[in-house]
Write a protein that holds these residues in place. Structure first.
Motif, short mmCIF file in Angstrom:
data_model
loop_
_atom_site.label_atom_id
_atom_site.label_comp_id
_atom_site.label_asym_id
_atom_site.label_seq_id
_atom_site.Cartn_x
_atom_site.Cartn_y
_atom_site.Cartn_z
N ARG A 7 0.83 -1.21 0.00
CA ARG A 7 0.00 0.00 0.00
C ARG A 7 0.86 1.25 0.00
O ARG A 7 0.64 2.18 -0.77
CB ARG A 7 -0.94 0.00 1.20
CG ARG A 7 -1.88 1.21 1.24
CD ARG A 7 -2.82 1.17 2.44
NE ARG A 7 -2.14 0.94 3.71
CZ ARG A 7 -1.44 1.85 4.37
NH1 ARG A 7 -1.28 3.06 3.88
NH2 ARG A 7 -0.87 1.55 5.53
N LEU A 8 1.87 1.28 0.86
CA LEU A 8 2.73 2.45 0.95
C LEU A 8 3.49 2.72 -0.35
O LEU A 8 3.60 3.86 -0.80
CB LEU A 8 3.71 2.30 2.12
CG LEU A 8 3.09 2.39 3.51
CD1 LEU A 8 4.10 1.98 4.57
CD2 LEU A 8 2.56 3.78 3.77
N ILE A 9 4.02 1.66 -0.95
CA ILE A 9 4.77 1.81 -2.21
C ILE A 9 3.84 2.30 -3.32
O ILE A 9 4.23 3.11 -4.15
CB ILE A 9 5.46 0.48 -2.59
CG1 ILE A 9 6.60 0.20 -1.60
CG2 ILE A 9 5.99 0.53 -4.02
CD1 ILE A 9 7.17 -1.20 -1.71
N LYS A 31 11.76 -7.46 -4.88
CA LYS A 31 10.82 -8.47 -5.36
C LYS A 31 9.38 -8.00 -5.19
O LYS A 31 8.53 -8.25 -6.05
CB LYS A 31 11.04 -9.80 -4.64
CG LYS A 31 12.35 -10.45 -5.04
CD LYS A 31 12.55 -11.86 -4.56
CE LYS A 31 11.94 -12.23 -3.26
NZ LYS A 31 12.30 -13.56 -2.79
N LEU A 32 9.10 -7.27 -4.12
CA LEU A 32 7.77 -6.71 -3.90
C LEU A 32 7.45 -5.67 -4.98
O LEU A 32 6.36 -5.65 -5.54
CB LEU A 32 7.68 -6.10 -2.51
CG LEU A 32 6.34 -5.55 -2.07
CD1 LEU A 32 5.28 -6.63 -2.07
CD2 LEU A 32 6.47 -4.95 -0.68
N CYS A 33 8.44 -4.83 -5.30
CA CYS A 33 8.25 -3.83 -6.36
C CYS A 33 8.01 -4.50 -7.71
O CYS A 33 7.17 -4.05 -8.49
CB CYS A 33 9.46 -2.90 -6.43
SG CYS A 33 9.59 -1.77 -5.03
N LEU A 34 8.73 -5.57 -7.99
CA LEU A 34 8.51 -6.31 -9.23
C LEU A 34 7.10 -6.88 -9.28
O LEU A 34 6.42 -6.82 -10.31
CB LEU A 34 9.53 -7.45 -9.38
CG LEU A 34 10.95 -7.04 -9.71
CD1 LEU A 34 11.90 -8.22 -9.54
CD2 LEU A 34 11.03 -6.48 -11.13
N ALA A 35 6.63 -7.41 -8.16
CA ALA A 35 5.28 -7.98 -8.09
C ALA A 35 4.22 -6.91 -8.31
O ALA A 35 3.13 -7.19 -8.82
CB ALA A 35 5.06 -8.67 -6.74
#
Length: 103
Positions: A7-9, A31-35
């Motif tokens: 949510r924050l990103i 990896k979260l940013c890629l997702a």
């Protein structure tokens, strides 16, 4: 904390994450940013303070994403560049980032 970080990103241009050494900030956040679909229109920049750390993080990201080093995630440090054109994550030293900002 994945839901909160997601949510924050998504909602903020800059997010500062603080955590203990070894908690996964360097590998899990890219990896979260890629997702989330980041790194398509431009690369995800990831800085590390030392050359050996940048290489190690890029190698670890490649392992965890089951890709070859440099393909999805690669590194660029002084005198060494392992980053394919289609790479979506660029792990670099702070000095490389500063040089690229001024170029």
């Amino acid at each position: 904390h994945v839901e909160t970080l997601t949510r924050l990103i998504t909602e903020h241009q800059v997010v500062i994450v603080s955590g203990e050494t070894g908690c996964g900030k360097s590998t899990q956040l890219p990896k979260l940013c890629l997702a989330l679909g980041r790194g398509i229109a431009g690369r995800i920049g990831h800085t590390q303070p030392r050359r050996i750390a940048a290489r190690a993080v890029a190698r670890r990201l490649a392992e965890e994403t089951a890709t070859r080093p440099g393909a999805l995630a690669g590194h660029r440090v002084r005198f060494d560049d392992n980053l394919e054109l289609a790479a979506r994550v660029k792990v670099m030293t702070d000095g490389i980032l500063l040089n690229e900002i001024h170029a």
